[in-house]
Design an enzyme around this catalytic site. Structure first.
Site, PDB file in Angstrom:
ATOM      1  N   SER A 227       0.848  -1.194   0.000  1.00 21.63           N
ATOM      2  CA  SER A 227       0.000   0.000   0.000  1.00 21.63           C
ATOM      3  C   SER A 227       0.873   1.229   0.000  1.00 21.63           C
ATOM      4  O   SER A 227       2.007   1.212   0.498  1.00 21.63           O
ATOM      5  CB  SER A 227      -0.893   0.017   1.247  1.00 21.63           C
ATOM      6  OG  SER A 227      -1.544   1.267   1.388  1.00 21.63           O
TER       7      SER A 227
ATOM      8  N   TYR B 292      -2.425  -0.213  10.774  1.00 15.88           N
ATOM      9  CA  TYR B 292      -2.426  -0.587   9.358  1.00 15.88           C
ATOM     10  C   TYR B 292      -1.168  -0.083   8.651  1.00 15.88           C
ATOM     11  O   TYR B 292      -0.487  -0.829   7.940  1.00 15.88           O
ATOM     12  CB  TYR B 292      -3.673  -0.019   8.687  1.00 15.88           C
ATOM     13  CG  TYR B 292      -3.796  -0.358   7.214  1.00 15.88           C
ATOM     14  CD1 TYR B 292      -4.183  -1.622   6.801  1.00 15.88           C
ATOM     15  CD2 TYR B 292      -3.533   0.601   6.235  1.00 15.88           C
ATOM     16  CE1 TYR B 292      -4.299  -1.932   5.450  1.00 15.88           C
ATOM     17  CE2 TYR B 292      -3.648   0.317   4.883  1.00 15.88           C
ATOM     18  CZ  TYR B 292      -4.036  -0.959   4.497  1.00 15.88           C
ATOM     19  OH  TYR B 292      -4.142  -1.265   3.158  1.00 15.88           O
TER      20      TYR B 292
END
Length: 707
Positions: free
Chosen positions: A584, A597
């Site tokens: 990501s 995260y």
């Protein structure tokens, strides 16, 4: 011809539907296709792609307007079970038969194939096959040429001609083995002329010709002849001696067979993939086990097969490996060391066969590795350029086993002489057919496991890889979601393209099972894509220990364990591979409400670098794709995560897609297909010397530039 009214068969399937046939009345070509599909649906009658059928009927000649006799016959490369009208070749019967005026003999067979084109009636039809004259010189309106195991067992028996005569009391003719072609068509006509009133012809070592004046008469005649052959074999099994000389060993329990097969398949796949990536198939069918566990295995297996359709797909003979059923297969290097000499011996045998039989104009020797590998007590492996070819090879070798079993029960099995086998395998017409086949796709022969592939990014990656020729394992930790994905993909791909496995990436047991499914379905794995994930967006004070553990278990530990077990399989194969980690932009960019995260994504990225540094010696490449804000079809964006991100940015949930697009340099919404395309860039063949890379697919987020 009169046919029996009986439709009670034990050894073949009677599938004729009078209502469906009645709806086709008057259209002989439609009835031909209907009959062909019924015959092709029963593998006891003919194997995939094997056999051919025909019909003759009157049609209007487009050049003269006069009525002329036309033969429609299955064209080159088709399959009876799936045959459609565009799979037929249509030829003028009189022109085809007039080719006898220019036929120069057996030595000039191949030139006749080009002349078939001068007999074409329908210019849009399929190219005529080499078997065309076998139908053309027989006068019957409907003809079936099949390769039924029961008939070939008699045809391949040492006393096959005598047995055929006695069994059918002269009503089935006999023509000795001869390579298909124009001369064999003339031989069939000669046999009929010399034996008027026969209902069919047995071709030595090859197959069966049957016929009728209508589609139904041909169909029922074919079933009755094959049924009679099968009944004769059944009455004789074990009568002369135990089947295959009796059992030498008992098959291992099912769970042991599958465990051993899954452990061994990647090793075998690597040994078979010397010149090209092969895909595997495994079966422990009862017929296979009866053969490989028998006393006669070592005598019969080297003989090879008799029917040309069999050995064209299975090679001249199988490789019987010496591993014991209870062999410890955990040490892949030790297992490989045991098998290498056996593979080398097989390759030498095949090279000797080629060199002894080749002609001055023979094509170059093809891959010398075995197609069929037999493992006593466990089962049969087959390897080929794609899954369908490997699976069909297994089906054909089971046909060959059936033939050997039947022939041995009634007489003695005989295979084709090596020179005759070579003349078929390296026939210039067969080579031309191979050369006409479409070129392999970029990922042909490759196997990919994409975690989290029941939806979103993972599903898009799996579909992209499948479209580019790969076999894929679709998986998810949600059984309902996985079932829905399978139902969806079944509309687009066959069972030879994908398999499914329930996979929780936090469970080593589930991971091991998924790789076992992969190895049993396709022989191993070449591409691992770590895509499974979840997101939790909370302020620091709201983050719980369970949130933290879940993120790190799925994203970091999951990536680690899936990669670890995938690399284990790749090392067994010894052919390198690819690991792609879907990370990501959050691995590089700091943002609010994202401590768990974002840090887990950063760990994923650095773990990718560490793996790339370690696995280069194995030619295993490890690369990263960094998406951002891929919302479509993703569980990540359902519920609390989307709400959390919207809250962090001070906007509404429905405004998220536009918000994310506007903050990019390209002002673009990112779709799952965009990530799939990036993954393909890494594995498609142009970046084979690249590892440790990070590719951003985020529309252009300047703060995420790698530097």
């Amino acid at each position: 011809m009169s046919v029996s009214a009986s439709t009670n068969f034990k050894h073949v399937s009677y599938l004729w539907d009078e209502a469906k046939a009645a709806a086709l009345a008057g259209d002989e070509v439609a009835l031909l296709i209907y009959r062909s599909n019924l015959l092709g649906a029963d593998l006891r009658l003919t194997n995939y792609g094997g056999g051919n059928t025909s019909c003759k009927a009157m049609a209007k000649d487009p050049l003269t307007g006069e009525s002329t006799e036309v033969m429609w016959v299955k064209g080159s490369g088709g399959d009876l079970g799936t045959l459609k009208r565009n799979g037929l070749a249509a030829l003028y019967v009189d022109r085809l038969r007039s080719l006898t005026n220019v036929y120069r003999g057996v030595a000039y067979e191949d030139e006749m194939v080009e002349l078939f084109n001068h007999c074409i009636f329908d210019l849009a039809s399929r190219a005529p096959s080499i078997d065309t004259p076998l139908h053309g010189f027989l006068p019957f309106k409907h003809i079936d040429h099949l390769h039924p195991d029961a008939a070939i067992a008699i045809a391949a028996a040492k006393d096959g001609k005598q047995i055929t005569q006695e069994l059918f009391k002269g009503k089935i003719g006999w023509v000795e083995w001869q390579r298909p072609g124009f001369d064999l068509g003339l031989k069939l006509k000669q046999c009929l002329d010399e034996n008027p009133g026969i209902r069919g012809i047995m071709l030595g070592s090859h197959g069966l010709f049957t016929w009728g004046d209508t589609a139904y008469e041909s169909y029922i005649n074919t079933l009755e002849v094959i049924e009679a052959c099968a009944e004769y074999l059944e009455k004789n099994y074990g009568k002369k001696r135990p089947v295959f000389g009796g059992a030498q060993m008992i098959a291992s329990p099912k769970e042991v067979r599958l465990k051993q097969a899954a452990a061994l398949a990647p090793v075998l796949r690597g040994l078979c993939s010397g010149t090209t990536h092969m895909v595997g198939h495994f079966t422990d069918d009862d017929r296979v086990l009866e053969f490989i566990n028998s006393n006669d295995l070592d005598r019969l297996a080297p003989l090879g097969t008799s029917c040309p359709d069999h050995f064209l797909r299975t090679k001249i003979s199988p490789l019987v490996i010496s591993l014991q059923p209870d062999e410890d297969l955990e040490d892949a290097k030790a297992v490989r060391a045991k098998l290498v000499p056996e593979f080398e011996a097989y390759r030498k045998m095949y090279a000797d066969y080629y060199n002894a039989c080749k002609h001055p104009n023979s094509p170059a020797m093809r891959d010398a590795n075995p197609v069929v590998i037999l493992y006593r007590g466990i089962g049969m492996f087959t390897f080929a350029k794609d899954k369908q070819t490997a699976r069909v090879a297994a089906e054909f070798y089971i046909n060959a086993i059936n033939v050997m079993k039947g022939a041995e029960a009634i007489s003695e099995y005989t295979s084709l002489p090596r020179q005759e086998a070579f003349n078929i395998e390296y026939w210039l017409l067969e080579e031309a057919k191979l050369q006409r086949m479409p070129k392999p796709k970029a990922l042909s022969g490759r196997v990919a496991l994409v975690t989290g592939s029941a939806g979103g990014i993972g599903k898009a990656i799996a579909r992209k890889f499948a479209d580019e020729g790969a076999c894929v394992i679709i998986n998810d930790n949600d059984a309902d979601r996985l079932a829905a994905a399978k139902a969806d993909l079944d509309q687009y791909y066959s069972k030879d393209v994908f398999a499914t496995a329930l996979l929780d990436v936090t469970s080593m047991e589930a991971i091991t099972n998924a790789y076992n499914v992969t190895s049993l379905a396709f022989g191993g794995v070449d591409i691992v894509v770590n895509c499974a994930g979840l997101s939790i967006s909370k302020p620091l004070e709201d983050h719980t220990e369970n949130d933290w553990d879940l993120l790190y278990n799925v994203l970091v530990k999951g990536q680690f364990m899936v990669t670890q077990q995938g690399v284990k399989v790749m090392r067994k194969q010894g052919t390198g591979g690819d690991v792609i980690n879907i990370v990501s932009k959050n691995a590089l960019v700091s943002g609010p409400n994202n401590a768990g995260y974002g840090s887990a994504k950063a760990a994923q990225m650095h773990l990718s670098r560490l793996n790339a540094a370690e696995l280069g010696a194995d030619h295993i490449r490890v690369n990263v794709v960094n998406p951002d804000a891929v919302i479509a079809d993703s569980k990540i964006w359902a519920g609390a995560w989307a709400e959390g991100r919207a809250k962090a940015y001070g906007i509404k949930v429905e405004e998220l897609p536009a918000y994310y697009a506007k903050r990019t340099l390209l002002n673009q919404i990112i779709l799952p297909e965009d990530i799939a395309n990036a993954c393909f860039v890494f594995v498609g063949g142009l970046l084979n010397k690249s590892t440790g890379n990070v590719m951003n697919v985020d529309g252009g987020v300047a703060t995420a530039f790698v530097r």
